[in-house]
Motif scaffolding. Structure first.
Motif, PDB file in Angstrom:
ATOM      1  N   GLY A  71       0.785  -1.226   0.000  1.00  0.00           N
ATOM      2  CA  GLY A  71       0.000   0.000   0.000  1.00  0.00           C
ATOM      3  C   GLY A  71       0.818   1.278   0.000  1.00  0.00           C
ATOM      4  O   GLY A  71       0.243   2.354   0.095  1.00  0.00           O
ATOM      5  N   LEU A  72       2.141   1.182  -0.088  1.00  0.00           N
ATOM      6  CA  LEU A  72       2.975   2.384  -0.089  1.00  0.00           C
ATOM      7  C   LEU A  72       3.771   2.472  -1.382  1.00  0.00           C
ATOM      8  O   LEU A  72       4.232   1.459  -1.902  1.00  0.00           O
ATOM      9  CB  LEU A  72       3.960   2.359   1.089  1.00  0.00           C
ATOM     10  CG  LEU A  72       3.378   2.535   2.480  1.00  0.00           C
ATOM     11  CD1 LEU A  72       4.485   2.396   3.519  1.00  0.00           C
ATOM     12  CD2 LEU A  72       2.707   3.873   2.619  1.00  0.00           C
ATOM     13  N   PRO A  73       3.957   3.682  -1.903  1.00  0.00           N
ATOM     14  CA  PRO A  73       4.837   3.851  -3.054  1.00  0.00           C
ATOM     15  C   PRO A  73       6.266   3.477  -2.657  1.00  0.00           C
ATOM     16  O   PRO A  73       6.605   3.452  -1.468  1.00  0.00           O
ATOM     17  CB  PRO A  73       4.742   5.339  -3.381  1.00  0.00           C
ATOM     18  CG  PRO A  73       3.662   5.895  -2.538  1.00  0.00           C
ATOM     19  CD  PRO A  73       3.337   4.915  -1.471  1.00  0.00           C
ATOM     20  N   PRO A  74       7.133   3.197  -3.631  1.00  0.00           N
ATOM     21  CA  PRO A  74       8.486   2.716  -3.325  1.00  0.00           C
ATOM     22  C   PRO A  74       9.285   3.614  -2.379  1.00  0.00           C
ATOM     23  O   PRO A  74       9.882   3.117  -1.418  1.00  0.00           O
ATOM     24  CB  PRO A  74       9.159   2.632  -4.691  1.00  0.00           C
ATOM     25  CG  PRO A  74       8.050   2.494  -5.663  1.00  0.00           C
ATOM     26  CD  PRO A  74       6.882   3.219  -5.077  1.00  0.00           C
ATOM     27  N   VAL A  75       9.304   4.904  -2.607  1.00  0.00           N
ATOM     28  CA  VAL A  75      10.106   5.792  -1.761  1.00  0.00           C
ATOM     29  C   VAL A  75       9.517   5.851  -0.357  1.00  0.00           C
ATOM     30  O   VAL A  75      10.242   5.758   0.643  1.00  0.00           O
ATOM     31  CB  VAL A  75      10.220   7.202  -2.383  1.00  0.00           C
ATOM     32  CG1 VAL A  75      10.914   8.159  -1.437  1.00  0.00           C
ATOM     33  CG2 VAL A  75      10.970   7.138  -3.702  1.00  0.00           C
ATOM     34  N   ALA A  76       8.218   5.969  -0.253  1.00  0.00           N
ATOM     35  CA  ALA A  76       7.579   5.999   1.061  1.00  0.00           C
ATOM     36  C   ALA A  76       7.803   4.680   1.795  1.00  0.00           C
ATOM     37  O   ALA A  76       7.999   4.654   3.009  1.00  0.00           O
ATOM     38  CB  ALA A  76       6.089   6.275   0.922  1.00  0.00           C
ATOM     39  N   GLY A  77       7.816   3.582   1.051  1.00  0.00           N
ATOM     40  CA  GLY A  77       8.076   2.274   1.655  1.00  0.00           C
ATOM     41  C   GLY A  77       9.480   2.181   2.229  1.00  0.00           C
ATOM     42  O   GLY A  77       9.691   1.631   3.304  1.00  0.00           O
ATOM     43  N   LYS A  78      10.455   2.729   1.497  1.00  0.00           N
ATOM     44  CA  LYS A  78      11.835   2.703   1.985  1.00  0.00           C
ATOM     45  C   LYS A  78      11.996   3.584   3.225  1.00  0.00           C
ATOM     46  O   LYS A  78      12.692   3.212   4.170  1.00  0.00           O
ATOM     47  CB  LYS A  78      12.789   3.146   0.879  1.00  0.00           C
ATOM     48  CG  LYS A  78      12.886   2.101  -0.216  1.00  0.00           C
ATOM     49  CD  LYS A  78      13.782   2.535  -1.345  1.00  0.00           C
ATOM     50  CE  LYS A  78      13.796   1.434  -2.393  1.00  0.00           C
ATOM     51  NZ  LYS A  78      14.656   1.717  -3.511  1.00  0.00           N
ATOM     52  N   ILE A  79      11.344   4.720   3.223  1.00  0.00           N
ATOM     53  CA  ILE A  79      11.410   5.599   4.395  1.00  0.00           C
ATOM     54  C   ILE A  79      10.733   4.929   5.586  1.00  0.00           C
ATOM     55  O   ILE A  79      11.259   4.945   6.702  1.00  0.00           O
ATOM     56  CB  ILE A  79      10.781   6.968   4.074  1.00  0.00           C
ATOM     57  CG1 ILE A  79      11.686   7.729   3.095  1.00  0.00           C
ATOM     58  CG2 ILE A  79      10.542   7.770   5.343  1.00  0.00           C
ATOM     59  CD1 ILE A  79      11.086   9.011   2.558  1.00  0.00           C
ATOM     60  N   GLN A  80       9.589   4.304   5.361  1.00  0.00           N
ATOM     61  CA  GLN A  80       8.889   3.617   6.437  1.00  0.00           C
ATOM     62  C   GLN A  80       9.707   2.439   6.964  1.00  0.00           C
ATOM     63  O   GLN A  80       9.726   2.170   8.164  1.00  0.00           O
ATOM     64  CB  GLN A  80       7.513   3.137   5.972  1.00  0.00           C
ATOM     65  CG  GLN A  80       6.679   2.533   7.061  1.00  0.00           C
ATOM     66  CD  GLN A  80       6.400   3.509   8.182  1.00  0.00           C
ATOM     67  OE1 GLN A  80       6.183   4.694   7.959  1.00  0.00           O
ATOM     68  NE2 GLN A  80       6.413   3.017   9.403  1.00  0.00           N
ATOM     69  N   TRP A  81      10.408   1.741   6.076  1.00  0.00           N
ATOM     70  CA  TRP A  81      11.271   0.632   6.479  1.00  0.00           C
ATOM     71  C   TRP A  81      12.369   1.137   7.423  1.00  0.00           C
ATOM     72  O   TRP A  81      12.623   0.530   8.467  1.00  0.00           O
ATOM     73  CB  TRP A  81      11.876  -0.022   5.239  1.00  0.00           C
ATOM     74  CG  TRP A  81      12.917  -1.040   5.518  1.00  0.00           C
ATOM     75  CD1 TRP A  81      12.719  -2.331   5.929  1.00  0.00           C
ATOM     76  CD2 TRP A  81      14.325  -0.857   5.408  1.00  0.00           C
ATOM     77  NE1 TRP A  81      13.932  -2.956   6.076  1.00  0.00           N
ATOM     78  CE2 TRP A  81      14.932  -2.081   5.757  1.00  0.00           C
ATOM     79  CE3 TRP A  81      15.133   0.206   5.036  1.00  0.00           C
ATOM     80  CZ2 TRP A  81      16.314  -2.251   5.756  1.00  0.00           C
ATOM     81  CZ3 TRP A  81      16.506   0.031   5.021  1.00  0.00           C
ATOM     82  CH2 TRP A  81      17.083  -1.183   5.377  1.00  0.00           C
TER      83      TRP A  81
END
Length: 99
Positions: free
Chosen positions: A17-27
């Motif tokens: 449910g997250l775009p790639p950049v937002a996913g990396k930041i959330q990770w």
């Protein structure tokens, strides 16, 4: 956490449910939260922070925290530059076309 970061930093697991950049930041933020929980327990027991092992734990926490924040900022800055570039191109487009 440091071993997990080194293993996955180039291609962290995608988050649903997250775009790639937002996913990396959330990770990166989730890794930091894993570090933060034990440090809060150490803070509550001030004696632990006075012994050499406690001081070493604080140094590692700070070192890994800086790495994770730098990772997050790097992805955020690159996303911001790409977004601003796309927005500026869009602003130069003609909005109304006469036929």
């Amino acid at each position: 956490v440091y071993k997990m970061y080194n293993k996955q930093y180039e291609e962290p697991p995608p988050l649903r449910g997250l775009p790639p950049v937002a996913g990396k930041i959330q990770w990166a933020r989730s890794l930091f939260k894993h570090l933060e929980a034990p440090m809060m327990a150490f803070r509550d027991h001030g004696v632990i922070l006075d012994i050499p092992e406690g001081k070493e734990a604080v140094r590692r926490y700070n070192r890994i925290g800086k790495i994770l924040v730098a990772y997050e900022l790097a992805y955020y800055d690159s996303w911001k530059k790409q977004s601003l570039s796309a927005i500026q191109k869009s602003l130069h487009c003609t909005l109304v076309v006469k036929r």
